[in-house]
Design a protein around this motif. Sequence first.
Motif, mmCIF file in Angstrom:
data_model
loop_
_atom_site.group_PDB
_atom_site.id
_atom_site.type_symbol
_atom_site.label_atom_id
_atom_site.label_comp_id
_atom_site.label_asym_id
_atom_site.label_seq_id
_atom_site.Cartn_x
_atom_site.Cartn_y
_atom_site.Cartn_z
ATOM 1 N N ARG A 194 0.830 -1.207 0.000
ATOM 2 C CA ARG A 194 0.000 0.000 0.000
ATOM 3 C C ARG A 194 0.862 1.254 0.000
ATOM 4 N NH1 ARG A 194 -4.155 -0.677 4.816
ATOM 5 N NH2 ARG A 194 -4.596 1.475 4.316
ATOM 6 N N SER A 237 1.095 12.542 -3.434
ATOM 7 C CA SER A 237 1.060 12.799 -1.993
ATOM 8 C C SER A 237 0.532 14.193 -1.700
ATOM 9 C CB SER A 237 2.441 12.587 -1.382
ATOM 10 O OG SER A 237 3.258 13.677 -1.715
ATOM 11 N N ARG A 240 -1.651 15.876 -3.777
ATOM 12 C CA ARG A 240 -3.032 16.009 -4.222
ATOM 13 C C ARG A 240 -3.988 15.197 -3.372
ATOM 14 N NH1 ARG A 240 -4.305 17.232 -10.311
ATOM 15 N NH2 ARG A 240 -3.012 19.096 -10.435
ATOM 16 N N LYS A 271 -3.172 13.820 -0.452
ATOM 17 C CA LYS A 271 -2.789 13.903 0.949
ATOM 18 C C LYS A 271 -2.584 12.517 1.550
ATOM 19 C CE LYS A 271 -4.072 18.455 1.317
ATOM 20 N NZ LYS A 271 -3.235 18.801 0.148
ATOM 21 N N THR A 272 -1.966 11.650 0.811
ATOM 22 C CA THR A 272 -1.695 10.317 1.317
ATOM 23 C C THR A 272 -0.610 9.687 0.458
ATOM 24 O OG1 THR A 272 -2.597 8.169 1.813
ATOM 25 C CG2 THR A 272 -3.457 9.234 -0.127
ATOM 26 N N SER A 273 0.095 8.708 1.022
ATOM 27 C CA SER A 273 0.959 7.913 0.159
ATOM 28 C C SER A 273 0.531 6.452 0.253
ATOM 29 C CB SER A 273 2.430 8.090 0.546
ATOM 30 O OG SER A 273 2.617 7.678 1.871
ATOM 31 N N ASP A 274 -0.752 6.279 0.495
ATOM 32 C CA ASP A 274 -1.335 4.943 0.580
ATOM 33 C C ASP A 274 -2.107 4.694 -0.705
ATOM 34 O OD1 ASP A 274 -2.759 2.709 1.054
ATOM 35 O OD2 ASP A 274 -3.809 3.449 2.825
ATOM 36 N N SER A 275 -1.687 3.700 -1.460
ATOM 37 C CA SER A 275 -2.299 3.538 -2.781
ATOM 38 C C SER A 275 -3.785 3.190 -2.668
ATOM 39 C CB SER A 275 -1.569 2.461 -3.577
ATOM 40 O OG SER A 275 -1.941 1.184 -3.117
ATOM 41 N N ASP A 276 -4.194 2.599 -1.552
ATOM 42 C CA ASP A 276 -5.616 2.247 -1.422
ATOM 43 C C ASP A 276 -6.498 3.480 -1.296
ATOM 44 O OD1 ASP A 276 -4.932 -0.288 -1.600
ATOM 45 O OD2 ASP A 276 -5.762 -0.946 0.316
ATOM 46 N N GLN A 277 -5.893 4.583 -0.866
ATOM 47 C CA GLN A 277 -6.707 5.786 -0.703
ATOM 48 C C GLN A 277 -6.708 6.650 -1.952
ATOM 49 O OE1 GLN A 277 -5.644 7.769 2.914
ATOM 50 N NE2 GLN A 277 -5.758 5.850 4.056
ATOM 51 N N VAL A 278 -5.888 6.268 -2.920
ATOM 52 C CA VAL A 278 -5.878 7.011 -4.177
ATOM 53 C C VAL A 278 -6.922 6.364 -5.070
ATOM 54 C CG1 VAL A 278 -4.458 7.806 -6.072
ATOM 55 C CG2 VAL A 278 -3.448 7.408 -3.855
ATOM 56 N N THR A 279 -8.152 6.818 -4.942
ATOM 57 C CA THR A 279 -9.212 6.146 -5.697
ATOM 58 C C THR A 279 -9.855 7.059 -6.719
ATOM 59 O OG1 THR A 279 -10.617 6.637 -3.848
ATOM 60 C CG2 THR A 279 -9.798 4.392 -4.016
#
Lengths: 983, 110
Positions: free
Chosen positions: B23, B94, B96, B98-106
Motif C-alpha cells: 500500500r 502525496s 493532491r 494527501k496520502t501515500s497509501d495507494s488504497d486511498q488514491v481512488t
Amino acid sequence: MPHVLILPLLLIALGVFLALLLRRAPLTNPQAGWLLAVFPFAAFLTLLIAYGQAHPQTFSVPWMPALGLNFSLYLDGLSALFGLIITGIGTLVVIYTGYYFDGAHASEHLQHANRKSAITNHQSSIETRFFAYILLFMLAMLGLVLAGDLITLFVFWEGTSITSFLLISYKYKDEAARKGAFKSLFITGGGGIALLAGFLFVIHLSGGADFQTVLASREILTTSPLYPVLFSLIALGAFTKSAQFPAHIWLPEAMTAPTPASAFLHSATMVKAGIYLLARLNPALGNTDLWFWTLSLIGLTTMLVGAYLGAKQNDLKPLLAYSTVSQLGVLVALIGQDTEIAFKALVISILAHALYKSALFMSAGIIDHETGTRDLRKLGGLLRQMPILFGIMGIAGLSMAGLPPLFGFLAKETLLASATHPSLPAVISTVFPLTTVLAGALILFQAAILVWGTFLAPPADPKHPAHGHDPKPGFWLPPALPALLSLLIGVTPVEPAFLANFLAEAAKAAYGDKVKVSLALWTGINVPLILSLVAVSLGLALFWQRNRLRPALMALLPNLTVNALFDGTLRGLDRLSKTATRLQGGKLRVYLSIMVLSLGGLLVLFNGLPFGFVLEHQSLNLTGLNVLRLFALLMLAASALLSVFLRRDLHAILAVGVVGLAVAVWMALEPAPDVALVQVVVDILSTVILILSLTLIPRALRLRAMEFTHKQSRPGLVRDALVAGLAGLVMMAVTLTALETRPRLSVVTPFYAENAKPLTGAKDIVGAIVVDFRAADTMMEILVFALAGLGIYTLLHYATRKAGVHSREASAPDLPPHTPLGVHNLPTSPLLHVLAYAVLPLAFVLGITHMMYGHDQPGDGFTAGVIISLAIALWYMLFGYYETRRKLAWLNRNTMIAVGLTLAVLNALGGLAFGGGLLAPVDYGKMLGLPLPPGFALTNSFLFEVAICLTVMGAATLILDNLGHPREDDPEAEAELDAIGER
Amino acid sequence: MNLLTALAIGLLFAAGIFQILRRNLIRAAIGLVLISNAINLFLFSVGAYNGIAAAYANATGQISDPLPQALVLTAIVISMGGFAFVLSLLYVISTRYKTSDSDQVTGLKN
C-alpha cells in the motif's frame, strides 16, 4: 456505360447537400419539397434507364485493394424493384414533407423552439434538417439495395440504422421520441452486428464478398458445418431489421418520427431491408430445412401477432404500424417457401404493400395535420369535409383489405395460393392457410375500421366533432398517386406486360429460377378464392361485431408485450455492468495483481512450463561459478530480501542500492566493465534521488505509510506473496528457457567486433556500438532522458500548483549566505563541505577523461554525465537547494540539455556533410591536422560523447533540482497533513 | 550456472512484484527499481557468448557479447529517467491526495 449505376446515389447525395444549403433560401417548405423531390425523381429515372440498358449489371471501384474490398453496385430485377420503390415513393414523400411542415403544423412543431424567431423568420424556417435526414435515409436505403457485395451492403445497412435513428428522434425534446429512437437503434444495431459476423462467415466460405461469387457458392455454404451459425446470424440481422416477432417492438415506437418519415420507413425502406436481404440471399442460403422452418414459423407468428395487435389500436399510426408488422411476417414466410408461386406472391405483395401503405400513412398524416388528432375515438364523419381524402384512403384501404378489383387482392390471392401449395409439409400445410385466413380477416377488419371510423361513422364525440377539410392538391397528391396505381394495376383491362415482366425478373432473382408472373385478377374458382371469401366473410363478421369485439380485444391480456422482455434485458445489462465495475474497486494493488497473474498465466498457457526442459539440459551444471560470482549472487539475494523485510523506508532504499551494486558486480564478472561502471554510478544516483524524494513527502504521511507497510492482514500478505512468488517463478522459467535456448552464434556481433577499430577507431566495442554503430538509438535515448527531466520539471512546477500561485522560482527565502543546511534542513559538517568542493572539479576531470579516452577504455558519455551529476548531488545533499543554486549559478541545466541535444543533431549532420552519411564517423582532428595528445582523437564520436554527457548531466541536474527542492511552507497544509498522519 | 542466474533474476523479480503490491507508494517505487534491475540483468544475461574477456578489439580469448551490453547500457540510463519521473508522480500524488497509501488514491480528481 456501367457508370450510370452510381448516378442514382450521387443524385440523392447531391440532394442532401442542397437540402443543407437551403437554410437561408427564401422558400417555403412546400417549394423546398418540390425542389428537392427533383433529386429522387431523377434517381428514379436514371435507375429505370440503367435497368433498361442492361440487367444484371455491375459497377465496381477498388476500395481497399489490400483487403480485397471493393465498393461495388449490382443491378438486377430484385434491386431494381426495391430501388424504384425507394426512389418513387421517396419522391412523393419529399413533396409531401414540404406540405406536412407547412403552415399551422410547422409553427406547432416549432413551439418548442424559440417562438419569436419562428415568427420573425417564418419565411426561412425550412425544415432543412428533416429534408437532409430523409434524403440521407433514402441514400442509405438505395445504396443497400444496389450494393454489389456484402461489405458495401453492410455499410449501407448500418447507414439506414443510423439515419432512421435520426429521423425517429427528430423531435428529440420529446421523451417518447428519444426512447423510440434508442429502441430502434438498439435492436437493429444489435442485429447489424450479428449480420456482420454472418457475412464474414459467408465471405470466408465462398471466398468472395460480391454477389456473383456468393450466389454461385450455394453448395459450399449450405453443406458447410458452419451453415447453422451463419444462417442464424444473418437471420437475426434480417429479422431485427424487418421487425419480426419478437423484435417487432421497435416498429410501433418508431411512430414518434414525423409522419413523412414513418410513411417512408414503413412502405419502402428500413423494414424492407431485411426482406431484401433474405430475398437476395435466398438462392445462396435458402431451400434448406432450417431456412424453411425458421422463416415460415417466424413469419407466420409475426403475421398473426401483428394482425392481432393492430386490431387493438385506436391511433391511426400504430394501427398501420402493426399491419406493417403483419405484412412483413407474410413476406418472410413467403421467402421461406420453395415454390415458384411463393416468389410471385412475394414480389406482388412487396409492390402492393408499398403502394397502399404509403398512401395510407400519408393520408393519416393529412388527417392529423388537418384535424389535429389521429385517434379513432375522436374522429368520424369526415366524409363531407374531406371527400378527396376519403377517396384516397378508401382505395388504399380496399387494397389493404385485399378486395377486388385492387392490386392488394392479387397479392392476397397469390399468397393464399402459396399457402395451399401441395408441396408443403404436413404441419405447415394446415397452419399456413389457417394463419393467412385469420390474419387476412383481421387486416380487413383494421382497414374497415380505419376508413369507417374516420369518414363514415358518426363523430365519436358529437359535441366536439373533428374539423378539417381537404388540403391543397400538393398535399394530397403524394398519397393519391400510389392509391391510384393500386387501383389501375387491378382494373386495367389489358395486362401491363412490362410490369409483369419486371416483376418476373425480380422474382427470378430471388427464387433463383424463372418465375411466371401474370397480373390477371380472375383466375377462376379455386381454393385460394374460396379461402379468400372465407377471410373476407370472417373479417366482415368481425367488423359487424366491432363494438363487442374491440372492448374484448382491449381487455384480453392488455399487458402482454415483448417490451417487458426488452426492458428486462436492458436492466440485466445494467446490473451486469455494475457487477463488472465492482471488480474495479479503485485499489491499484488489486489491478496489478490481476495483471501480473494474467500475464504469467498467458505465458504459461502458451508456452507451458519448462520442467522437463530443466532436467533435459542438466541446468544444474555449475561451470563458471566461482567465489566472486557466488558472492554477487548472495549479495543480490540477501539485499533484495532485506529491502522487503526492512521496516523503515530509508533502510529499504539503502538495501535497494546494495541490490544495484550487486548487479554491477555481476556485470563486472561477465566481464562487461562498461556496463558495470554505468550500473554503479546510476545505482548511486538513483539511491540519492530516492532519498531526496523521500523528503518531498511529509513526514507524517511517511510514518503512517510505513506503519501500514507491515501492518497488513495475514491473508493479504500471503496473497501478495503468492502473486509475487508466482510471477518470480514465471520470470525464472522464462530466463532459464532463454538462457538454455539462446543461439550461440550472433549475426551482428562478429561484424561489430571486427569493424570497431578500423571503422570507428575505438577499441571498446561496446562504446563503439553505443556512439557509432547504433548512434541513432542513443540519440533517441538521450532525448527520452532529457524529456524525463523536463517532464519532472513540468509536473512539479505546474501540476501541483494551486490556481493563482505563480512560479516558485521567485520564492527563495532571504537566508543569510553561507548557512548551508543539507537534506531535511539538517546542519552538515564543514569537513564534508571541503570534500564537496574537492569532488566537483575532480568529477569534471574524471568525466572529461572518460569522454576523451572512452573509446579505448571503459566509460563513456553516460558515465561522465552521471559522475558529474553525482558530484552535484553531493552538493545538494550537503549545502541544500538554495546554497547550491547560489554557488553553482553557472550550472544552467536547461542550457545544458539544449546544447547537448543540438550538438548531437549537428554532429549527426556533420557525419552527413563530411562522412558520407548521417552519423557516419568523421575524424575532425585528422581533417584539420590538429596536434592532439596520443590516444585522443577529435572524432564525431567524441563530440557525440560530449553531447550525451551534457544532456545526461542537464537532465540529471534538473531531476535533482526538482526533487531536492524544499517545498513551500504551507502551514495550513502541513497541519492538515499532520492531522491525517496522526489519525 | 544458468539455473543460478535464472534463480537470481526470478528472486529479484518476485521481490519487486511484492514491493509493488504494497500500500505504501514508496515501497512501490522501490519495487520498480528492483524490477528494472531484474529486467536489465535478464537482457544482459541472454547474450550469445559467455566470454572470458571484456569486449575490446585487442582482447585475447573469447569476448563476451557486446551487443546486449550496449543495449543494457542505454536501458540502465533510461530506467533511471523513468524511475525519477515515477518519483515525481509520487510527490504529486502525496500532495493532491494527501496520502501515500495507494488504497486511498481512488478518485480521479481531488
